[in-house]
Write a protein that holds these residues in place. Structure first.
Motif, PDB file in Angstrom:
ATOM      1  N   VAL A 183       0.831  -1.219   0.000  1.00  0.00           N
ATOM      2  CA  VAL A 183       0.000   0.000   0.000  1.00  0.00           C
ATOM      3  C   VAL A 183       0.860   1.261   0.000  1.00  0.00           C
ATOM      4  O   VAL A 183       0.681   2.162  -0.827  1.00  0.00           O
ATOM      5  CB  VAL A 183      -0.960   0.000   1.213  1.00  0.00           C
ATOM      6  CG1 VAL A 183      -1.652   1.356   1.343  1.00  0.00           C
ATOM      7  CG2 VAL A 183      -1.995  -1.103   1.074  1.00  0.00           C
ATOM      8  N   LEU A 184       1.815   1.341   0.932  1.00  0.00           N
ATOM      9  CA  LEU A 184       2.584   2.576   1.107  1.00  0.00           C
ATOM     10  C   LEU A 184       3.599   2.828  -0.006  1.00  0.00           C
ATOM     11  O   LEU A 184       4.049   3.954  -0.187  1.00  0.00           O
ATOM     12  CB  LEU A 184       3.277   2.577   2.475  1.00  0.00           C
ATOM     13  CG  LEU A 184       2.335   2.512   3.687  1.00  0.00           C
ATOM     14  CD1 LEU A 184       3.125   2.491   4.984  1.00  0.00           C
ATOM     15  CD2 LEU A 184       1.336   3.667   3.672  1.00  0.00           C
ATOM     16  N   SER A 185       3.944   1.795  -0.768  1.00  0.00           N
ATOM     17  CA  SER A 185       4.846   1.991  -1.911  1.00  0.00           C
ATOM     18  C   SER A 185       4.177   2.834  -2.991  1.00  0.00           C
ATOM     19  O   SER A 185       4.848   3.376  -3.872  1.00  0.00           O
ATOM     20  CB  SER A 185       5.279   0.639  -2.497  1.00  0.00           C
ATOM     21  OG  SER A 185       4.164  -0.121  -2.908  1.00  0.00           O
ATOM     22  N   MET A 186       2.853   2.976  -2.897  1.00  0.00           N
ATOM     23  CA  MET A 186       2.127   3.824  -3.840  1.00  0.00           C
ATOM     24  C   MET A 186       2.481   5.301  -3.641  1.00  0.00           C
ATOM     25  O   MET A 186       2.453   6.092  -4.574  1.00  0.00           O
ATOM     26  CB  MET A 186       0.618   3.620  -3.642  1.00  0.00           C
ATOM     27  CG  MET A 186      -0.236   4.309  -4.672  1.00  0.00           C
ATOM     28  SD  MET A 186      -1.984   3.962  -4.400  1.00  0.00           S
ATOM     29  CE  MET A 186      -2.693   4.885  -5.748  1.00  0.00           C
ATOM     30  N   ALA A 187       2.856   5.646  -2.381  1.00  0.00           N
ATOM     31  CA  ALA A 187       3.143   7.043  -2.054  1.00  0.00           C
ATOM     32  C   ALA A 187       4.609   7.408  -2.254  1.00  0.00           C
ATOM     33  O   ALA A 187       4.994   8.555  -2.074  1.00  0.00           O
ATOM     34  CB  ALA A 187       2.732   7.315  -0.603  1.00  0.00           C
ATOM     35  N   GLY A 188       5.430   6.471  -2.626  1.00  0.00           N
ATOM     36  CA  GLY A 188       6.861   6.734  -2.810  1.00  0.00           C
ATOM     37  C   GLY A 188       7.671   5.495  -2.515  1.00  0.00           C
ATOM     38  O   GLY A 188       7.129   4.407  -2.322  1.00  0.00           O
ATOM     39  N   LYS A 189       8.967   5.647  -2.449  1.00  0.00           N
ATOM     40  CA  LYS A 189       9.854   4.502  -2.207  1.00  0.00           C
ATOM     41  C   LYS A 189       9.592   3.928  -0.830  1.00  0.00           C
ATOM     42  O   LYS A 189       9.560   4.643   0.161  1.00  0.00           O
ATOM     43  CB  LYS A 189      11.316   4.933  -2.346  1.00  0.00           C
ATOM     44  CG  LYS A 189      12.292   3.768  -2.278  1.00  0.00           C
ATOM     45  CD  LYS A 189      13.701   4.231  -2.609  1.00  0.00           C
ATOM     46  CE  LYS A 189      14.709   3.103  -2.443  1.00  0.00           C
ATOM     47  NZ  LYS A 189      14.438   1.950  -3.299  1.00  0.00           N
ATOM     48  N   GLN A 190       9.401   2.613  -0.780  1.00  0.00           N
ATOM     49  CA  GLN A 190       9.113   1.931   0.472  1.00  0.00           C
ATOM     50  C   GLN A 190      10.201   0.904   0.763  1.00  0.00           C
ATOM     51  O   GLN A 190      10.678   0.218  -0.143  1.00  0.00           O
ATOM     52  CB  GLN A 190       7.746   1.223   0.380  1.00  0.00           C
ATOM     53  CG  GLN A 190       7.324   0.433   1.605  1.00  0.00           C
ATOM     54  CD  GLN A 190       7.068   1.312   2.825  1.00  0.00           C
ATOM     55  OE1 GLN A 190       6.796   2.507   2.695  1.00  0.00           O
ATOM     56  NE2 GLN A 190       7.188   0.731   4.001  1.00  0.00           N
ATOM     57  N   ALA A 191      10.613   0.824   2.024  1.00  0.00           N
ATOM     58  CA  ALA A 191      11.652  -0.137   2.417  1.00  0.00           C
ATOM     59  C   ALA A 191      11.180  -1.565   2.163  1.00  0.00           C
ATOM     60  O   ALA A 191       9.977  -1.823   2.042  1.00  0.00           O
ATOM     61  CB  ALA A 191      11.990   0.054   3.889  1.00  0.00           C
ATOM     62  N   GLY A 192      12.118  -2.494   2.090  1.00  0.00           N
ATOM     63  CA  GLY A 192      11.786  -3.900   1.903  1.00  0.00           C
ATOM     64  C   GLY A 192      11.260  -4.528   3.180  1.00  0.00           C
ATOM     65  O   GLY A 192      10.922  -3.826   4.146  1.00  0.00           O
ATOM     66  N   PHE A 193      11.218  -5.853   3.197  1.00  0.00           N
ATOM     67  CA  PHE A 193      10.603  -6.551   4.330  1.00  0.00           C
ATOM     68  C   PHE A 193      11.300  -6.227   5.650  1.00  0.00           C
ATOM     69  O   PHE A 193      10.649  -5.803   6.615  1.00  0.00           O
ATOM     70  CB  PHE A 193      10.602  -8.066   4.099  1.00  0.00           C
ATOM     71  CG  PHE A 193      10.024  -8.835   5.252  1.00  0.00           C
ATOM     72  CD1 PHE A 193       8.650  -8.943   5.403  1.00  0.00           C
ATOM     73  CD2 PHE A 193      10.852  -9.418   6.208  1.00  0.00           C
ATOM     74  CE1 PHE A 193       8.104  -9.633   6.485  1.00  0.00           C
ATOM     75  CE2 PHE A 193      10.317 -10.108   7.294  1.00  0.00           C
ATOM     76  CZ  PHE A 193       8.939 -10.216   7.425  1.00  0.00           C
ATOM     77  N   MET A 194      12.617  -6.413   5.719  1.00  0.00           N
ATOM     78  CA  MET A 194      13.324  -6.202   6.982  1.00  0.00           C
ATOM     79  C   MET A 194      13.296  -4.735   7.399  1.00  0.00           C
ATOM     80  O   MET A 194      13.155  -4.423   8.587  1.00  0.00           O
ATOM     81  CB  MET A 194      14.778  -6.689   6.863  1.00  0.00           C
ATOM     82  CG  MET A 194      14.923  -8.204   6.809  1.00  0.00           C
ATOM     83  SD  MET A 194      14.084  -9.063   8.171  1.00  0.00           S
ATOM     84  CE  MET A 194      14.916  -8.394   9.610  1.00  0.00           C
ATOM     85  N   GLY A 195      13.409  -3.827   6.420  1.00  0.00           N
ATOM     86  CA  GLY A 195      13.366  -2.402   6.726  1.00  0.00           C
ATOM     87  C   GLY A 195      12.010  -1.983   7.283  1.00  0.00           C
ATOM     88  O   GLY A 195      11.930  -1.251   8.283  1.00  0.00           O
ATOM     89  N   THR A 196      10.935  -2.436   6.644  1.00  0.00           N
ATOM     90  CA  THR A 196       9.580  -2.103   7.106  1.00  0.00           C
ATOM     91  C   THR A 196       9.308  -2.731   8.466  1.00  0.00           C
ATOM     92  O   THR A 196       8.744  -2.091   9.368  1.00  0.00           O
ATOM     93  CB  THR A 196       8.538  -2.594   6.086  1.00  0.00           C
ATOM     94  OG1 THR A 196       8.824  -2.012   4.810  1.00  0.00           O
ATOM     95  CG2 THR A 196       7.127  -2.225   6.509  1.00  0.00           C
ATOM     96  N   PHE A 197       9.721  -3.983   8.625  1.00  0.00           N
ATOM     97  CA  PHE A 197       9.514  -4.703   9.895  1.00  0.00           C
ATOM     98  C   PHE A 197      10.200  -3.980  11.048  1.00  0.00           C
ATOM     99  O   PHE A 197       9.595  -3.738  12.103  1.00  0.00           O
ATOM    100  CB  PHE A 197      10.062  -6.127   9.750  1.00  0.00           C
ATOM    101  CG  PHE A 197       9.884  -6.984  10.975  1.00  0.00           C
ATOM    102  CD1 PHE A 197       8.642  -7.510  11.305  1.00  0.00           C
ATOM    103  CD2 PHE A 197      10.972  -7.272  11.801  1.00  0.00           C
ATOM    104  CE1 PHE A 197       8.480  -8.305  12.430  1.00  0.00           C
ATOM    105  CE2 PHE A 197      10.817  -8.064  12.929  1.00  0.00           C
ATOM    106  CZ  PHE A 197       9.566  -8.585  13.246  1.00  0.00           C
ATOM    107  N   SER A 198      11.469  -3.587  10.860  1.00  0.00           N
ATOM    108  CA  SER A 198      12.220  -2.911  11.925  1.00  0.00           C
ATOM    109  C   SER A 198      11.669  -1.508  12.192  1.00  0.00           C
ATOM    110  O   SER A 198      11.640  -1.058  13.347  1.00  0.00           O
ATOM    111  CB  SER A 198      13.710  -2.848  11.583  1.00  0.00           C
ATOM    112  OG  SER A 198      13.922  -2.172  10.365  1.00  0.00           O
TER     113      SER A 198
END
Length: 301
Positions: free
Chosen positions: A239-254
């Motif tokens: 969802v949030l990658s629609m608004a711009g660059k979004q971190a990957g799994f580990m980045g989002t999780f942390s």
């Protein structure tokens, strides 16, 4: 005729599609609430608050945003899942040195389901991305993350293609795979274990609709309890990658753990569990009975 692999695959694919349709029809409003609460937990105090605010702001149709891609996603996923489940059961038999007609143990069926989910992920990820974005479009606009929303499936699809190209549909693929592999191990494991309990020494094929629905519901509950935090991260990425660059799994999780705490990973769990039992009960009931009907038709010729 019954053992013809091509016919068996077609039957499993069709029965899986019927089961996927039943799953969406039964649980879509709760799935919408789940995705909203996962992605924007600060906007809602709980399930009731989410339902009330959605109804006030968007109306009843707000609960069915994303139904078309949800139908496509579930029909595609469950068609491939159950078709590959049959193939993977044969692979497990081969690896275990068993005869083609030998009934697998509950653990072996769970392993076959986990293998099959890897194939289903490839068709599920793009359709689930479109579904999740449609379901949270109102929240994306309210939070100021986007200025102009997309209200149709085609507008979301066009937006993904324009911004990221065809590979944009596979945002969150690794998260989806991380969810599916262990998730479907406990999903099929829980379902088969429950069927074994109800069968009590009889053939599982003799079970009636109530035990099948309870077994399917139990499998669904097991799946979501096991992998819910992974699904929460997956929803945010898609969802949030629609608004711009979004971190990957580990980045989002942390980031979630650091900024919002561990409970944020369980936001939306209540509607998920409320949905899981009836939706997955309907899924397996429809799958098993439609499969039986088609098998009888084939055997009659």
């Amino acid at each position: 005729m019954r053992t013809n692999p091509a016919i068996q695959a077609a039957i499993d694919l069709t029965a899986g599609a019927a089961g996927g349709t039943a799953c969406v029809v039964t649980g879509q409003p709760f799935d919408t609430a789940k995705v909203k609460m996962q992605t924007f937990p600060s906007m809602y105090k709980g399930l009731v608050d989410c339902f009330v605010k959605t109804y006030k702001q968007v109306g009843f149709r707000g609960f069915y945003k994303g139904t078309t891609p949800a139908l496509v996603a579930n029909i595609a996923e469950n068609s491939v899942l159950f078709m590959c489940y049959g193939f993977c059961q044969q692979i497990v038999r081969f690896l275990a040195g068993l005869d083609r007609k030998t009934e697998l143990s509950d653990l072996q069926n769970a392993a076959a389901g986990s293998f099959a989910s890897a194939f289903a992920t490839l068709v599920l990820c793009p359709t689930e991305l479109v579904k999740c974005r449609l379901q949270t479009m109102h929240e994306l606009q309210l939070s100021g993350k986007i200025t102009q929303g997309h209200n149709t499936v085609w507008s979301v699809v066009k937006g993904v293609l324009q911004k990221d190209g065809p590979l944009g549909f596979y945002r969150g693929l690794s998260s989806t795979l991380l969810r599916e592999l262990p998730g479907y191990f406990v999903f099929f494991g829980g379902y088969e274990l429950s069927r074994t309990f109800f069968a009590s020494g009889r053939s599982k094929n003799e079970l009636g609709p109530i035990p099948l629905m309870i077994s399917g519901g139990f499998g669904g509950i097991c799946l979501w309890i096991a992998v819910y935090p992974i699904d929460c991260v997956k929803s945010r990425i898609q969802v949030l990658s629609m608004a711009g660059k979004q971190a990957g799994f580990m980045g989002t999780f942390s980031n979630v753990l650091r900024n919002e705490g561990v409970l944020a990973l369980y936001s939306g769990l209540k509607p998920t569990l409320l949905r899981a039992f009836p939706a997955n009960g309907a899924l397996f009931l429809t799958y098993e009975y439609s499969r039986k009907i088609m098998m009888k038709q084939i055997d009659a010729y």
